[in-house]
Design a protein around this motif. Sequence first.
Motif, PDB file in Angstrom:
ATOM      1  N   SER A   1       0.832  -1.210   0.000  1.00 22.75           N
ATOM      2  CA  SER A   1       0.000   0.000   0.000  1.00 22.75           C
ATOM      3  C   SER A   1       0.863   1.255   0.000  1.00 22.75           C
ATOM      4  CB  SER A   1      -0.885  -0.017   1.254  1.00 22.75           C
ATOM      5  OG  SER A   1      -1.228   1.280   1.660  1.00 22.75           O
ATOM      6  N   VAL A   2       0.594   2.161  -0.956  1.00 23.71           N
ATOM      7  CA  VAL A   2       1.333   3.430  -1.027  1.00 23.71           C
ATOM      8  C   VAL A   2       1.095   4.226   0.253  1.00 23.71           C
ATOM      9  CG1 VAL A   2       1.345   5.676  -2.202  1.00 23.71           C
ATOM     10  CG2 VAL A   2       1.384   3.553  -3.540  1.00 23.71           C
ATOM     11  N   GLY A   3      -0.156   4.409   0.624  1.00 27.08           N
ATOM     12  CA  GLY A   3      -0.474   5.225   1.804  1.00 27.08           C
ATOM     13  C   GLY A   3       0.084   4.640   3.077  1.00 27.08           C
ATOM     14  N   ALA A   4      -0.013   3.331   3.223  1.00 31.82           N
ATOM     15  CA  ALA A   4       0.486   2.699   4.460  1.00 31.82           C
ATOM     16  C   ALA A   4       2.011   2.811   4.530  1.00 31.82           C
ATOM     17  CB  ALA A   4       0.051   1.245   4.502  1.00 31.82           C
ATOM     18  N   THR A   5       2.671   2.742   3.381  1.00 35.22           N
ATOM     19  CA  THR A   5       4.129   2.921   3.372  1.00 35.22           C
ATOM     20  C   THR A   5       4.489   4.339   3.805  1.00 35.22           C
ATOM     21  OG1 THR A   5       4.356   1.277   1.609  1.00 35.22           O
ATOM     22  CG2 THR A   5       6.198   2.820   1.896  1.00 35.22           C
ATOM     23  N   GLU A   6       3.749   5.306   3.277  1.00 40.75           N
ATOM     24  CA  GLU A   6       3.978   6.713   3.647  1.00 40.75           C
ATOM     25  C   GLU A   6       3.694   6.938   5.130  1.00 40.75           C
ATOM     26  OE1 GLU A   6       1.188   8.115   0.790  1.00 40.75           O
ATOM     27  OE2 GLU A   6       2.724   8.470  -0.759  1.00 40.75           O
ATOM     28  N   GLN A   7       2.640   6.303   5.634  1.00 41.19           N
ATOM     29  CA  GLN A   7       2.273   6.417   7.060  1.00 41.19           C
ATOM     30  C   GLN A   7       3.440   5.934   7.916  1.00 41.19           C
ATOM     31  OE1 GLN A   7       0.313   7.738   9.812  1.00 41.19           O
ATOM     32  NE2 GLN A   7      -1.337   7.175   8.446  1.00 41.19           N
ATOM     33  N   THR A   8       4.015   4.798   7.513  1.00 41.86           N
ATOM     34  CA  THR A   8       5.129   4.214   8.287  1.00 41.86           C
ATOM     35  C   THR A   8       6.352   5.135   8.239  1.00 41.86           C
ATOM     36  OG1 THR A   8       4.314   2.026   7.666  1.00 41.86           O
ATOM     37  CG2 THR A   8       6.531   2.140   8.609  1.00 41.86           C
ATOM     38  N   LEU A   9       6.678   5.622   7.038  1.00 40.22           N
ATOM     39  CA  LEU A   9       7.861   6.487   6.889  1.00 40.22           C
ATOM     40  C   LEU A   9       7.722   7.758   7.715  1.00 40.22           C
ATOM     41  CD1 LEU A   9       8.439   6.178   3.022  1.00 40.22           C
ATOM     42  CD2 LEU A   9       9.998   5.369   4.830  1.00 40.22           C
ATOM     43  N   LEU A  10       6.554   8.406   7.619  1.00 44.33           N
ATOM     44  CA  LEU A  10       6.367   9.706   8.280  1.00 44.33           C
ATOM     45  C   LEU A  10       6.328   9.567   9.794  1.00 44.33           C
ATOM     46  CD1 LEU A  10       3.736  11.188   5.800  1.00 44.33           C
ATOM     47  CD2 LEU A  10       6.053  12.066   6.174  1.00 44.33           C
ATOM     48  N   THR A  11       6.098   8.339  10.283  1.00 44.39           N
ATOM     49  CA  THR A  11       6.077   8.113  11.740  1.00 44.39           C
ATOM     50  C   THR A  11       7.421   7.601  12.233  1.00 44.39           C
ATOM     51  OG1 THR A  11       3.733   7.546  11.528  1.00 44.39           O
ATOM     52  CG2 THR A  11       4.791   6.983  13.612  1.00 44.39           C
ATOM     53  N   ALA A  12       8.055   6.731  11.419  1.00 39.81           N
ATOM     54  CA  ALA A  12       9.296   6.056  11.861  1.00 39.81           C
ATOM     55  C   ALA A  12      10.476   7.014  11.978  1.00 39.81           C
ATOM     56  CB  ALA A  12       9.636   4.933  10.893  1.00 39.81           C
ATOM     57  N   VAL A  13      10.539   8.037  11.120  1.00 43.28           N
ATOM     58  CA  VAL A  13      11.754   8.868  11.057  1.00 43.28           C
ATOM     59  C   VAL A  13      12.068   9.591  12.367  1.00 43.28           C
ATOM     60  CG1 VAL A  13      11.805   9.210   8.546  1.00 43.28           C
ATOM     61  CG2 VAL A  13      10.385  10.712   9.962  1.00 43.28           C
ATOM     62  N   ARG A  14      11.020   9.841  13.194  1.00 41.06           N
ATOM     63  CA  ARG A  14      11.258  10.534  14.468  1.00 41.06           C
ATOM     64  C   ARG A  14      10.953   9.616  15.664  1.00 41.06           C
ATOM     65  NH1 ARG A  14      10.170  16.061  15.083  1.00 41.06           N
ATOM     66  NH2 ARG A  14      10.201  15.587  17.311  1.00 41.06           N
ATOM     67  N   ALA A  15      10.666   8.326  15.383  1.00 30.97           N
ATOM     68  CA  ALA A  15      10.367   7.401  16.499  1.00 30.97           C
ATOM     69  C   ALA A  15      11.674   6.991  17.178  1.00 30.97           C
ATOM     70  CB  ALA A  15       9.635   6.184  15.962  1.00 30.97           C
ATOM     71  N   GLU A  16      11.564   6.517  18.409  1.00 32.16           N
ATOM     72  CA  GLU A  16      12.739   6.051  19.162  1.00 32.16           C
ATOM     73  C   GLU A  16      13.170   4.692  18.620  1.00 32.16           C
ATOM     74  OE1 GLU A  16      14.168   7.440  21.886  1.00 32.16           O
ATOM     75  OE2 GLU A  16      15.586   5.779  22.068  1.00 32.16           O
ATOM     76  N   GLY A  17      14.419   4.548  18.143  1.00 35.95           N
ATOM     77  CA  GLY A  17      14.880   3.228  17.693  1.00 35.95           C
ATOM     78  C   GLY A  17      14.584   2.959  16.233  1.00 35.95           C
TER      79      GLY A  17
END
Length: 444
Positions: free
Chosen positions: A169-185
Motif C-alpha cells: 500500500s502506497v499510503g500505508a508505506t507513507e504512514q510508516t515512513l512519516l512516523t518512523a523517522v522521528r520514532a525512538e529506535g
Amino acid sequence: MTSVLRVEGGHPLIGTITVRGAKNFVPKAMVAALLGDTPSELRNVPLIRDVDVVSDLLGLHGVHVDFDQSRGVMCLEPTNVELARRSDIDALGGASRIPILFCGPLLHRLGEAFIPELGGCNIGGRPIDFHLEILRKFGANVEKRPDGIHISRPAEGLRGTVVDLPFPSVGATEQTLLTAVRAEGNTTLRGAAVEPEIMDLINVLQKMGAIIAVDTDRTIRVEGVDHLQGYRHTSLPDRIEAASWASAALATGGDIHVLGAHQPDMTTFLNTFRKVGGAFDIDSEGIRFYHPGGELKSIALETAVHPGFMTDWQQPLVVALTQASGLSIVHETVYENRFGFTKALRKMGAKIQVYKECLGSTPCRFGQRNFLHSAVISGPTPLHAADITVPDLRGGFSHLIAALAAEGTSNVAGIDVISRGYEHFLTKLRQLDARVEYSESVRA
Ligand code: EPZ
C-alpha cells in the motif's frame, strides 16, 4: 452549480503542454515539512485542488504556507504547529485521503491527532485498517469515535517497530515512513510500496536528516532520529498526467509533446503504449506521444504495484483500447471497483464487458468476490457524442478523452473534479486545439 464542458469531438489533439509536480507526491512532501524544526521549500508544485486542501489543513495546524503559483515554489514554515479546531478540520473532511498522513508528524509534534472523514475517488472501499494498525504498532492509542478517529501518543513517546504489509500500500508505506523517522529506535517495513513517488518522499526525508535504507525485496529500514530540519526539494513530474495525455493522443489520432515527462518513471507505460501501436520520442525536455497511423492493436493488460502497469494509467488507456482492433483484456488488481467509468463509454458506443473473474495471469485479492475488476474491450468501435457525468478523477479524464475522440458534441458534467489532479487542464486542452467550451449551470 454544475460545471459542464461542451466538447466538439473528432479532432486530433496536437501541440505541446507541460506537466509539473506529481499529485501523488507533492501533498505528502508538504506533510513531511511538519516534521522539520526549520522551514522547507518545495519546487515544481502544481496548482491542483489536492495541494490546496493540504495547504489549508497545514494552515489550520499553524503552519505558514506561502505558494508562488506562477513559479510553482512553496515555502512551509512549521515552527508554530498547533492543534487545529475540530470544526475547521471537519469542514475539509471528505476532500482528500491525505489527512490520514498527518497522524505521525502531529503525534511527534503535539502528542495527538484527529482523523476527519476522508475523501478520495470512489474506486473501492478505500479502507484505512493498515494505517491504524501501523500507528498502534508505534505505540499510539487509536480511538474510533462517532465524529472521527482520535489518536494520542504514549507518555514514553513513539517507538520503532516491525510492520509487515499484507499489500504494498502506497499510503500505508507513507504512514510508516512519516512516523518512523522521528520514532525512538529502528523500524523495519516489509512488503513496502516502492513507487517513484515513495522514493521521492524518501529523498525528502533523507534531506531532512532521516536515515532510511531500501532493500531490493521491498524492505525499508528506518533509524529514528531526534530532530529533522527543513528541506529544499524539486518534485518529480506527474507520470499519471503524462500518461493520461499520451492516451488522449492515441485515442484522438493526435501528437502531444509532454514537457516534463520523465522516461524512468514511465518505462512500463511506454512499453504498453508501443505494444498498442503508439509511438513516442524522448528528448531532453520530455516525451512526444503520437499516433503514427495504421491500426491500433489490442492487448492483454494487468495492473500492478510498481514497477508494474500502474492502476491510475488504466482508465485513460482503456479509451484508446476502444479504438484498437480485436479484443483487449484488462485485469485491475489494485482496486476492486475501478471500471465504473466504462458505463459512460458504453453509452458512447464502446463495446466493453466487465467480469468478476480474474482475467489475467495472476489471481488477485478480488477474484470470486463479486467485484467487477476485469474488462474485455472489443474494437475498433466508433464513439458517438453523449451527455455524461464525471465519476472520479481518472475516470473523469477518461470521459474527457472519449468525448474528444467521439463524433459529435458531448456535454461532460462535473468536469471540475478533474482539477483535483490535472493542473490547468482547460488551458492545456485549448493549447492542443481541442474545441471545448466551459460553463457552469445551476444544478438542474
Ligand atoms: C495512492 O492511493 C494514490 N493516491 C492512488 O492514486 C493510487 O492509485 C494508489 O496509491 C495506488 O498506487 C494518492 O497518493 C493520494 P493504496 P492509496 O493504499 O495510498 C488497499 C489517483 O487517482 N488498502 O496503495 O490510498 C486499498 O483498498 C489515486 O491519483 C487497504 O486494504 O492507495 C487498495 O486495494 C487513485 N487498507 C490497495 O490497498 C489500507 O489501510 C492499494 O491502496 C490501505 C490500503
